[in-house]
Design an enzyme around this catalytic site. Structure first.
Site, PDB file in Angstrom:
ATOM      1  N   TYR A 299       0.831  -0.981   0.037  1.00  0.00           N
ATOM      2  CA  TYR A 299       0.080  -0.012  -0.108  1.00  0.00           C
ATOM      3  C   TYR A 299       0.948   1.281  -0.011  1.00  0.00           C
ATOM      4  O   TYR A 299       1.729   1.254   0.765  1.00  0.00           O
ATOM      5  CB  TYR A 299      -0.923  -0.060   1.198  1.00  0.00           C
TER       6      TYR A 299
ATOM      7  N   GLU B 133      -3.198   7.587  -4.246  1.00  0.00           N
ATOM      8  CA  GLU B 133      -3.297   6.246  -3.695  1.00  0.00           C
ATOM      9  C   GLU B 133      -3.164   5.057  -4.622  1.00  0.00           C
ATOM     10  O   GLU B 133      -3.664   5.059  -5.492  1.00  0.00           O
ATOM     11  CB  GLU B 133      -4.668   6.080  -2.979  1.00  0.00           C
TER      12      GLU B 133
END
Length: 390
Positions: A109, A197
């Site tokens: 992530y 993101e």
């Protein structure tokens, strides 16, 4: 402002952030043609909506034949996809992204956003990619790494080393990661983003780092500086009333209750909605007309509230500072007269020209309720809404 994954990945390419080959399609036929033009014998079909958690809702599927590409695209296109990030109505799928399937070894992530406490940009990273970052934070917070970027120094090599260590990358991969961080940082500043993101950022079987997903949010206040970003807006992904409100520079959010709330100022809006809840009611919306408004703007705001069929009463709470209360009153009267109002409206005016505004409402003959304070106004709005709902 949000954009689709396929649009975000084009921006990634522009800033040298590696992504898998892919093409967007609006029909099953186009999807099949897109797959044929891409390398490999397996493809990923991704529904394009402005929400995450698509995979859990059937919006991301691996196709191992062109027939499956066509079938999955047919299943997704034209439907509304409901995920835990959408409301119960979901969002319309008007296009799909066809992407070459990747051989995944590890998932990470990685995001970049504004940290308001430190007033700096911060990279958020975790070796537990592919999961909701909220779940990681709640269950295994030790797996999250935060790396702040000083605005004067900018991105530095130690940012890459810190995140690479958390990911367990080798020296060659650390160089790849540093390039990705640089691309994210440059993109963030160049386009006035509010968040970038990548979830997941993958390590392929041959050791390459690739952004398998892409999500970018932009600062609404800076969109005027970037017409190329404004052109990416997809109003079909937005609440119709919220999109209409933007045309008149109004801040509107659908909430689902039965009392429409029109205020001037976000803080006053929160206090008004809290008071409605305290009195046992439920706000239908949040509508902020702002500090510098006018008669026409108020009129459009009022019409917007009344267009919601769930609204059984309207509560107007205005503090006249920059905007004068008689201007608000004139806008309300114009809207009520034009729309032949059949539901009760409770108005609380305070501040500049409040007496004049209240007099205009009381003398209008339109049956508007002029309250003296917010406590009384909220109480009356809730009672009137309950009567109409019976």
């Amino acid at each position: 402002m949000n954009i689709h994954e396929f649009q975000a990945k084009q921006l990634f390419r522009d800033f040298a952030i590696p992504v898998p080959p892919g093409k967007v399609a609006a029909t099953a036929e186009q999807a099949q043609q897109a797959a044929q033009s891409l390398p490999g014998t397996a493809w990923v079909v991704k529904a394009q909506i402005h929400a995450g958690a698509r995979g859990k809702a059937g919006g991301v599927k691996v196709a191992r034949s062109l027939t499956e590409v066509s079938n999955y695209s047919t299943e997704m296109l034209g439907r509304r996809l409901v995920t835990h990030q959408t409301d119960a109505n979901g969002l319309p799928v008007n296009s799909v992204w066809i992407e070459q399937a990747s051989a995944i070894k590890n998932e990470f992530y990685l995001s970049l956003l504004v940290d308001r406490d430190s007033e700096r940009l911060v990279f958020i990273a975790s070796a537990a990619g592919g999961m909701d970052i909220e779940t990681i934070a709640a269950e295994t917070p030790e797996k999250i790494v935060r790396s702040l970027v000083h605005p004067a120094a900018g991105l530095q090599p130690y940012h890459g080393r810190q995140i690479a260590a958390a990911f367990g990358l080798n020296k060659e991969q650390q160089a790849q990661l540093q390039s990705i961080l640089a691309g994210m940082y440059d993109l963030f500043l160049a386009k006035d983003c509010s968040q970038i993101e990548i979830n997941p950022l993958i390590e392929t079987e041959d050791g390459q780092l690739i952004a398998l997903d892409a999500k970018i949010n932009f600062d609404d206040n800076a969109i005027g500086l970037h017409p190329e970003i404004a052109a990416l807006r997809d109003s079909s992904q937005e609440d119709a009333k919220e999109a209409e409100a933007k045309k008149f520079d109004l801040n509107y959010i659908t909430l689902g209750g039965n009392i429409g709330c029109m205020v001037n100022g976000a803080g006053l809006a929160m206090a008004t909605m809290d008071m409605v809840k305290l009195k046992g009611g439920a706000p239908a919306n949040f509508l902020d007309v702002g500090g510098g408004t006018n008669k026409d703007k108020v009129k459009e705001a009022f019409k917007l509230i009344l267009s919601d069929g769930t609204v059984k009463a309207v509560l107007v709470n205005i503090f006249g500072g920059i905007v004068q209360c008689d201007v608000i009153a004139a806008g309300i009267l114009a809207a009520v007269a034009e729309m032949h109002l059949t539901i009760p409206v409770v108005v609380r005016l305070e501040g500049t020209n409040a007496d004049k505004g209240r007099a205009m409402l009381n003398e209008s003959g339109l049956g508007l309720v002029a309250a003296e304070d917010l406590n009384e106004a909220a109480e009356q709005a809730v009672k009137l809404a309950e009567v109409l709902a019976i």
